[in-house]
Design an enzyme around this catalytic site. Structure first.
Site, PDB file in Angstrom:
ATOM      1  CB  CYS A   6      -8.149  -6.198  -5.061  1.00  0.00           C
ATOM      2  SG  CYS A   6      -9.287  -6.516  -3.685  1.00  0.00           S
ATOM      3  CG  ASP A  29       6.253  -4.467   2.795  1.00  0.00           C
ATOM      4  OD1 ASP A  29       5.190  -4.404   3.436  1.00  0.00           O
ATOM      5  OD2 ASP A  29       6.797  -3.476   2.278  1.00  0.00           O
ATOM      6  CG  HIS A  45     -11.554  -5.231  -0.589  1.00  0.00           C
ATOM      7  ND1 HIS A  45     -10.339  -4.637  -0.858  1.00  0.00           N
ATOM      8  CD2 HIS A  45     -12.298  -4.291   0.046  1.00  0.00           C
ATOM      9  CE1 HIS A  45     -10.356  -3.393  -0.408  1.00  0.00           C
ATOM     10  NE2 HIS A  45     -11.529  -3.155   0.147  1.00  0.00           N
ATOM     11  CB  THR A  94      -0.273   3.188   4.005  1.00  0.00           C
ATOM     12  OG1 THR A  94       0.387   1.950   3.750  1.00  0.00           O
ATOM     13  CG2 THR A  94       0.430   3.934   5.126  1.00  0.00           C
ATOM     14  CG  HIS A  97      -7.075  -5.994   0.612  1.00  0.00           C
ATOM     15  ND1 HIS A  97      -7.696  -6.400  -0.572  1.00  0.00           N
ATOM     16  CD2 HIS A  97      -6.848  -7.118   1.322  1.00  0.00           C
ATOM     17  CE1 HIS A  97      -7.845  -7.717  -0.556  1.00  0.00           C
ATOM     18  NE2 HIS A  97      -7.323  -8.187   0.585  1.00  0.00           N
ATOM     19  CG  HIS A  99      -2.073  -5.180   4.994  1.00  0.00           C
ATOM     20  ND1 HIS A  99      -2.956  -4.170   4.687  1.00  0.00           N
ATOM     21  CD2 HIS A  99      -0.981  -4.580   5.542  1.00  0.00           C
ATOM     22  CE1 HIS A  99      -2.419  -3.015   5.029  1.00  0.00           C
ATOM     23  NE2 HIS A  99      -1.240  -3.223   5.563  1.00  0.00           N
ATOM     24  CG  HIS A 101       2.953  -5.486   8.149  1.00  0.00           C
ATOM     25  ND1 HIS A 101       3.610  -4.853   7.118  1.00  0.00           N
ATOM     26  CD2 HIS A 101       1.827  -4.751   8.358  1.00  0.00           C
ATOM     27  CE1 HIS A 101       2.927  -3.778   6.744  1.00  0.00           C
ATOM     28  NE2 HIS A 101       1.839  -3.692   7.485  1.00  0.00           N
TER      29      HIS A 101
HETATM   30  P1  5GP Z   1       0.399  -0.659   6.053  1.00  0.00           P
HETATM   31  O1  5GP Z   1       1.249   0.561   6.192  1.00  0.00           O
HETATM   32  O2  5GP Z   1      -0.914  -0.348   5.364  1.00  0.00           O
HETATM   33  O3  5GP Z   1       0.220  -1.442   7.308  1.00  0.00           O
HETATM   34  O4  5GP Z   1       1.206  -1.641   5.110  1.00  0.00           O
HETATM   35  C1  5GP Z   1       1.218  -1.552   3.732  1.00  0.00           C
HETATM   36  C2  5GP Z   1       2.459  -2.260   3.278  1.00  0.00           C
HETATM   37  O5  5GP Z   1       2.340  -2.516   1.892  1.00  0.00           O
HETATM   38  C3  5GP Z   1       3.727  -1.429   3.474  1.00  0.00           C
HETATM   39  O6  5GP Z   1       4.638  -2.158   4.297  1.00  0.00           O
HETATM   40  C4  5GP Z   1       4.256  -1.216   2.063  1.00  0.00           C
HETATM   41  O7  5GP Z   1       5.656  -1.258   1.976  1.00  0.00           O
HETATM   42  C5  5GP Z   1       3.596  -2.345   1.287  1.00  0.00           C
HETATM   43  N1  5GP Z   1       3.344  -2.039  -0.095  1.00  0.00           N
HETATM   44  C6  5GP Z   1       2.780  -0.908  -0.592  1.00  0.00           C
HETATM   45  N2  5GP Z   1       2.684  -0.977  -1.933  1.00  0.00           N
HETATM   46  C7  5GP Z   1       3.202  -2.180  -2.291  1.00  0.00           C
HETATM   47  C8  5GP Z   1       3.392  -2.832  -3.562  1.00  0.00           C
HETATM   48  O8  5GP Z   1       3.060  -2.325  -4.630  1.00  0.00           O
HETATM   49  N3  5GP Z   1       3.957  -4.066  -3.537  1.00  0.00           N
HETATM   50  C9  5GP Z   1       4.356  -4.669  -2.373  1.00  0.00           C
HETATM   51  N4  5GP Z   1       4.917  -5.878  -2.471  1.00  0.00           N
HETATM   52  N5  5GP Z   1       4.190  -4.088  -1.160  1.00  0.00           N
HETATM   53  C10 5GP Z   1       3.624  -2.855  -1.122  1.00  0.00           C
HETATM   54 ZN    ZN Z   2      -8.694  -5.221  -1.878  1.00  0.00          ZN
END
Ligand code: 5GP
Ligand code: ZN
Length: 113
Positions: A6, A29, A45, A94, A97, A99, A101
Site C-alpha cells: 500500500c 521486484d 488492499h 511474505t 497484500h 500480488h 509475480h
Molecule cells: P512473496 O514472497 O510475498 O510472494 O513476494 C514478495 C515480493 O516482494 C518478494 O519477491 C520481494 O523481493 C518483494 N519485495 C519485498 N519488499 C520489497 C520492496 O520494498 N520493494 C520492492 N520493489 N519489492 C519488494
Molecule cells: Zn496493502
C-alpha cells in the site's frame, strides 16, 4: 494501513513503476529471481488469494489484463513467462497484500520447489 505494498502504491516507498492504471500497479521486484521480475498488485488492499470473493474477483481479471500488456511492453510475450501468486505461509507469501509475480527473460524450471 501498515502495508508495504500500500505504501509503494501511494508512493511513500519508492519503486520502479512498470505499469499503472485505475485498478493495478506494477513495479520491479527488489530481489529479482529472473531477468524480468515484476510484481503486479491491485490498488485495493486484499491480504491474499483467500480474500477473493464474488464482489471483488473482477480485480483479478484486471491483474491479468495488465500482465498481458506488460509482457508485450517488455518483449516477453512470444517467449513466454510465468505468473505466480504465493498464498499464505506454505505458499511462501511474505507480504500481506495480494500480488502476482511475473517472471520472464529466461527459461523457468518446473515444478517449483
Ligand atoms: P512473496 O514472497 O510475498 O510472494 O513476494 C514478495 C515480493 O516482494 C518478494 O519477491 C520481494 O523481493 C518483494 N519485495 C519485498 N519488499 C520489497 C520492496 O520494498 N520493494 C520492492 N520493489 N519489492 C519488494
Ligand atoms: Zn496493502
Amino acid at each position: 494501513m501498515d502495508c508495504l505494498f500500500c505504501k509503494i502504491i501511494a508512493g511513500e516507498i519508492p519503486s520502479t513503476k512498470v505499469y499503472e492504471d485505475e485498478f493495478v500497479y506494477a513495479f520491479n521486484d527488489i530481489a529479482p529471481q529472473a531477468p524480468i521480475h515484476v510484481v503486479i498488485v491491485p490498488k485495493e488492499h486484499l491480504q491474499s488469494a483467500n480474500d477473493i470473493n464474488e464482489e471483488n474477483c473482477a480485480l483479478i481479471g484486471k491483474i491479468f489484463n495488465a500482465a498481458s500488456k506488460i509482457a508485450k511492453e517488455l518483449g516477453i510475450s512470444e517467449n513466454g513467462y510465468r505468473i505466480v501468486n504465493n498464498c499464505g505461509a506454505d505458499g511462501g507469501q511474505t507480504v500481506g497484500h495480494i500480488h502476482f509475480h511475473m517472471l520472464g527473460g529466461r527459461s523457468l524450471a518446473w515444478p517449483p520447489g
